[in-house]
Design a protein around this motif. Structure first.
Motif, mmCIF file in Angstrom:
data_model
loop_
_atom_site.group_PDB
_atom_site.id
_atom_site.type_symbol
_atom_site.label_atom_id
_atom_site.label_comp_id
_atom_site.label_asym_id
_atom_site.label_seq_id
_atom_site.Cartn_x
_atom_site.Cartn_y
_atom_site.Cartn_z
ATOM 1 N N TYR A 1 71.435 11.412 109.174
ATOM 2 C CA TYR A 1 72.157 12.553 108.609
ATOM 3 C C TYR A 1 71.493 13.871 109.031
ATOM 4 C CZ TYR A 1 74.078 15.789 105.167
ATOM 5 O OH TYR A 1 74.685 16.863 104.570
ATOM 6 N N MET A 2 70.174 13.936 108.914
ATOM 7 C CA MET A 2 69.473 15.173 109.262
ATOM 8 C C MET A 2 69.550 15.456 110.763
ATOM 9 S SD MET A 2 68.674 16.179 106.314
ATOM 10 C CE MET A 2 67.736 17.633 106.810
ATOM 11 N N ALA A 3 69.499 14.416 111.586
ATOM 12 C CA ALA A 3 69.613 14.612 113.032
ATOM 13 C C ALA A 3 70.988 15.140 113.406
ATOM 14 C CB ALA A 3 69.334 13.297 113.757
ATOM 15 N N ASN A 4 72.028 14.616 112.763
ATOM 16 C CA ASN A 4 73.380 15.101 113.048
ATOM 17 C C ASN A 4 73.557 16.544 112.590
ATOM 18 O OD1 ASN A 4 75.939 13.037 113.840
ATOM 19 N ND2 ASN A 4 73.974 12.053 113.450
ATOM 20 N N ARG A 5 72.933 16.905 111.485
ATOM 21 C CA ARG A 5 73.001 18.299 111.037
ATOM 22 C C ARG A 5 72.361 19.229 112.054
ATOM 23 N NH1 ARG A 5 71.385 19.943 105.064
ATOM 24 N NH2 ARG A 5 71.825 21.914 106.116
ATOM 25 N N LYS A 6 71.302 18.765 112.700
ATOM 26 C CA LYS A 6 70.594 19.615 113.648
ATOM 27 C C LYS A 6 71.372 19.787 114.950
ATOM 28 C CE LYS A 6 66.339 19.999 116.363
ATOM 29 N NZ LYS A 6 64.991 19.431 116.641
ATOM 30 N N PHE A 7 71.934 18.694 115.461
ATOM 31 C CA PHE A 7 72.498 18.728 116.815
ATOM 32 C C PHE A 7 74.006 18.966 116.880
ATOM 33 C CE2 PHE A 7 68.646 16.017 117.354
ATOM 34 C CZ PHE A 7 67.963 16.853 118.229
ATOM 35 N N PHE A 8 74.708 18.815 115.751
ATOM 36 C CA PHE A 8 76.162 18.925 115.800
ATOM 37 C C PHE A 8 76.681 19.810 114.663
ATOM 38 C CE2 PHE A 8 74.982 14.715 117.421
ATOM 39 C CZ PHE A 8 75.528 14.775 118.708
ATOM 40 N N ASP A 9 77.755 20.504 114.956
ATOM 41 C CA ASP A 9 78.409 21.335 113.950
ATOM 42 C C ASP A 9 79.636 20.581 113.455
ATOM 43 O OD1 ASP A 9 79.143 23.396 112.331
ATOM 44 O OD2 ASP A 9 80.129 24.563 113.926
ATOM 45 N N HIS A 10 79.414 19.605 112.567
ATOM 46 C CA HIS A 10 80.499 18.772 112.073
ATOM 47 C C HIS A 10 81.360 19.547 111.081
ATOM 48 C CE1 HIS A 10 78.794 15.446 114.110
ATOM 49 N NE2 HIS A 10 77.822 15.185 113.249
ATOM 50 N N PRO A 11 82.649 19.209 110.992
ATOM 51 C CA PRO A 11 83.481 19.809 109.942
ATOM 52 C C PRO A 11 82.992 19.383 108.566
ATOM 53 C CG PRO A 11 84.658 18.039 111.074
ATOM 54 C CD PRO A 11 83.412 18.291 111.857
ATOM 55 N N LEU A 12 83.397 20.141 107.552
ATOM 56 C CA LEU A 12 82.908 19.920 106.192
ATOM 57 C C LEU A 12 83.204 18.515 105.701
ATOM 58 C CD1 LEU A 12 81.636 20.985 103.595
ATOM 59 C CD2 LEU A 12 83.889 21.862 102.930
ATOM 60 N N TRP A 13 84.411 17.987 105.973
ATOM 61 C CA TRP A 13 84.775 16.665 105.466
ATOM 62 C C TRP A 13 83.872 15.582 106.051
ATOM 63 C CZ3 TRP A 13 86.076 12.709 108.714
ATOM 64 C CH2 TRP A 13 86.470 13.045 110.009
ATOM 65 N N MET A 14 83.460 15.763 107.326
ATOM 66 C CA MET A 14 82.595 14.768 107.954
ATOM 67 C C MET A 14 81.185 14.860 107.387
ATOM 68 S SD MET A 14 81.940 14.057 112.027
ATOM 69 C CE MET A 14 83.660 13.589 112.285
ATOM 70 N N ARG A 15 80.685 16.072 107.182
ATOM 71 C CA ARG A 15 79.356 16.226 106.583
ATOM 72 C C ARG A 15 79.322 15.627 105.191
ATOM 73 N NH1 ARG A 15 79.852 21.603 108.434
ATOM 74 N NH2 ARG A 15 79.828 22.397 106.285
ATOM 75 N N ALA A 16 80.395 15.850 104.432
ATOM 76 C CA ALA A 16 80.461 15.301 103.081
ATOM 77 C C ALA A 16 80.499 13.778 103.109
ATOM 78 C CB ALA A 16 81.696 15.845 102.362
ATOM 79 N N GLY A 17 81.272 13.205 104.035
ATOM 80 C CA GLY A 17 81.341 11.751 104.157
ATOM 81 C C GLY A 17 79.993 11.151 104.506
ATOM 82 N N PHE A 18 79.297 11.764 105.471
ATOM 83 C CA PHE A 18 77.968 11.275 105.846
ATOM 84 C C PHE A 18 76.993 11.384 104.678
ATOM 85 C CE2 PHE A 18 78.759 12.468 110.578
ATOM 86 C CZ PHE A 18 79.491 11.309 110.746
ATOM 87 N N ALA A 19 77.082 12.483 103.907
ATOM 88 C CA ALA A 19 76.186 12.670 102.755
ATOM 89 C C ALA A 19 76.436 11.613 101.690
ATOM 90 C CB ALA A 19 76.362 14.067 102.174
ATOM 91 N N ILE A 20 77.700 11.259 101.468
ATOM 92 C CA ILE A 20 78.028 10.216 100.493
ATOM 93 C C ILE A 20 77.437 8.878 100.920
ATOM 94 C CG2 ILE A 20 79.940 8.853 99.559
ATOM 95 C CD1 ILE A 20 81.604 11.449 99.591
ATOM 96 N N ILE A 21 77.518 8.566 102.209
ATOM 97 C CA ILE A 21 76.952 7.318 102.719
ATOM 98 C C ILE A 21 75.445 7.268 102.466
ATOM 99 C CG2 ILE A 21 76.406 6.044 104.839
ATOM 100 C CD1 ILE A 21 79.158 6.915 105.888
ATOM 101 N N VAL A 22 74.756 8.368 102.772
ATOM 102 C CA VAL A 22 73.306 8.415 102.561
ATOM 103 C C VAL A 22 72.977 8.249 101.082
ATOM 104 C CG1 VAL A 22 71.233 9.842 102.754
ATOM 105 C CG2 VAL A 22 72.916 9.837 104.604
ATOM 106 N N GLY A 23 73.705 8.954 100.234
ATOM 107 C CA GLY A 23 73.462 8.836 98.799
ATOM 108 C C GLY A 23 73.687 7.428 98.295
ATOM 109 N N LEU A 24 74.726 6.762 98.803
ATOM 110 C CA LEU A 24 75.015 5.386 98.398
ATOM 111 C C LEU A 24 73.861 4.458 98.745
ATOM 112 C CD1 LEU A 24 77.046 3.279 97.332
ATOM 113 C CD2 LEU A 24 77.946 3.104 99.670
ATOM 114 N N MET A 25 73.254 4.649 99.897
ATOM 115 C CA MET A 25 72.141 3.793 100.291
ATOM 116 C C MET A 25 70.954 3.938 99.331
ATOM 117 S SD MET A 25 73.328 2.215 102.915
ATOM 118 C CE MET A 25 74.856 2.300 101.958
ATOM 119 N N PHE A 26 70.677 5.166 98.911
ATOM 120 C CA PHE A 26 69.561 5.387 97.992
ATOM 121 C C PHE A 26 69.880 4.873 96.587
ATOM 122 C CE2 PHE A 26 68.049 8.197 101.302
ATOM 123 C CZ PHE A 26 66.666 8.114 101.184
ATOM 124 N N VAL A 27 71.117 5.042 96.152
ATOM 125 C CA VAL A 27 71.503 4.552 94.826
ATOM 126 C C VAL A 27 71.398 3.035 94.762
ATOM 127 C CG1 VAL A 27 73.444 4.278 93.240
ATOM 128 C CG2 VAL A 27 72.966 6.515 94.247
#
Length: 413
Positions: free
Chosen positions: A370-396
């Motif tokens: 997630y952090m690497a994609n934030r650095k190298f790509f300018d993703h649209p908001l919906w994609m950033r939100a989707g990736f963030a949900i995936i990361v959060g799910l893994m930690f939960v």
């Protein structure tokens, strides 16, 4: 292969060679995912919880596709995930983290070599699981020493397609109740620790984080700079695994009672349905899945550890091979020691190790992607939100299952 390579359809008919070029990486990832441990996790899930956990498989498909989207994007710009981690947390931290993750990652190889050795001992006159483990690992090292990625990709593609064919043939003789299968696709969570530990085990064995280190490092070998090629390859590979996994859960829910799983227990109900040949064919499939998954999993470390030391590693080069081979030897030693000095069985190892990796390695990898994609790509908001949900799910999931997994391991030891 150039990014100009054209794929005329999702399943090209031009021939096996073009099929493997287009989808071989996805098949390699499928082989890593569907190792021997997966067979017993899935069958144990069906036996213990019936059809109620089928819903985890479509969710795992979506989560895995999201994770592969992030790692594939890194591959298109030839930015391996571990290179990003080293540059972000520093050389010392990168080295320490690579060694830690490689050590955790090789737990998969421990379980797969243990099950592979047990399968070889069952199939042949060897009747010695430790010798079976050593021989299975030897086959894995031979696979690494093929060196050229195209050869390894083709060999693993043949292996995993053979395994898939065997499982499909074994299951054709059973009629599944469609109503119960459909009801299992409705998500349900409880506070039962065994149930939650099984959920994270399913995610740990399906959302397979070594694949993300591998994919992000495969830019030079595949030559794809267009993400569409990775998406097609990823979808075919993971969809095949998820459909097969759902079939194993459903068949086990129909035929198996709760039990302590053994090497042959998932196939024993199939003997009455399709004949006595089902047993040796099943164990053969377990053996093939074991050594292909054990070795393919360690390909992630083959890239990751040298990259943490600042090396521009390519598939099959000396640093890659030596890293994988050292971990293979370590896996053999640990497998033999665990079987000799604890009460744990090869099958129990196969069930436990993916959950351990899902608890530790998967959340770390998801956050780094997630952090690497934030650095190298300018993703649209919906994609950033989707990736963030995936990361959060893994930690939960990791937080919810830590206690249950710990108690399960202590009980087996």
């Amino acid at each position: 292969m150039s990014s100009q390579y054209e794929v005329s359809s999702w399943l090209p008919l031009e021939g096996p060679r073009k099929f493997i070029k287009a989808y071989g990486l996805g098949l390699l990832f499928s082989a890593n995912v569907f190792g021997a441990g997966s067979v017993y996790i899935l069958s144990n899930t069906g036996a213990q919880f019936g059809f109620t956990l089928l819903w985890t498989m479509p969710l795992a498909l979506l989560v895995d596709l999201g994770m592969r989207e992030m790692s594939g994007r890194l591959a298109t710009i030839d930015e391996p995930l571990m290179k990003y981690i080293r540059e972000t947390i520093g050389t010392t931290g990168g080295k320490a983290l690579s060694v830690l993750i490689a050590f955790i990652m090789h737990f998969w190889a421990i379980s797969n070599f243990a099950v592979g050795g047990a399968a070889l001992a069952w199939l042949t006159p060897l009747d010695n699981i430790y010798l079976g483990i050593i021989l299975t690992a030897g086959v894995g090292i031979a696979l690494v020493e093929m060196r050229l990625y195209e050869r390894v990709e083709a060999a693993i593609a043949v292996l995993i397609l053979t395994v898939f064919t065997i499982y499909i043939v074994l299951m054709l003789g059973l009629d599944l109740p469609i109503g119960k299968v459909t009801s299992g696709l409705i998500p349900m969570l409880t506070t039962d620790l065994g149930y939650l530990a099984t959920v994270v085990g399913l995610f740990g064995t399906t959302v397979y984080y070594p694949n993300f280190f591998i994919q992000s490092s495969m830019g030079p070998e595949k030559g794809w700079t267009d993400m569409s090629y990775y998406r097609k390859d990823n979808f075919v590979g993971i969809a095949f695994v998820v459909l097969l996994s759902m079939s194993v859960i459903a068949v086990s829910a129909l035929t198996l009672d709760p039990h302590t799983p053994t090497l042959t227990s998932p196939a024993e109900p199939l003997v009455n349905a399709v004949g006595p040949w089902a047993l040796p064919v099943f164990v053969t499939a377990v053996f093939l899945a074991s050594f292909s998954s054990a070795t393919g999993t360690l390909f992630g470390s083959g890239f990751m550890v040298p990259q943490a030391w600042g090396n521009d590693t390519k598939f099959g080069d000396k640093r890659f091979r030596r890293t994988v081979e050292v971990l293979v030897v370590m896996s053999v030693a640990f497998a033999i020691l665990l079987l000799e000095y604890t009460a744990i069985t090869p099958v129990e190892l196969g069930i436990t190790m993916p959950a351990v990796n899902g608890l530790i390695g998967l959340p770390i990898t998801a956050l780094a992607l997630y952090m690497a994609n934030r650095k190298f790509f300018d993703h649209p908001l919906w994609m950033r939100a989707g990736f963030a949900i995936i990361v959060g799910l893994m930690f939960v999931l990791a937080a919810m299952t830590a206690e249950g997994l710990y108690n399960q391991i202590i009980g087996w030891l």
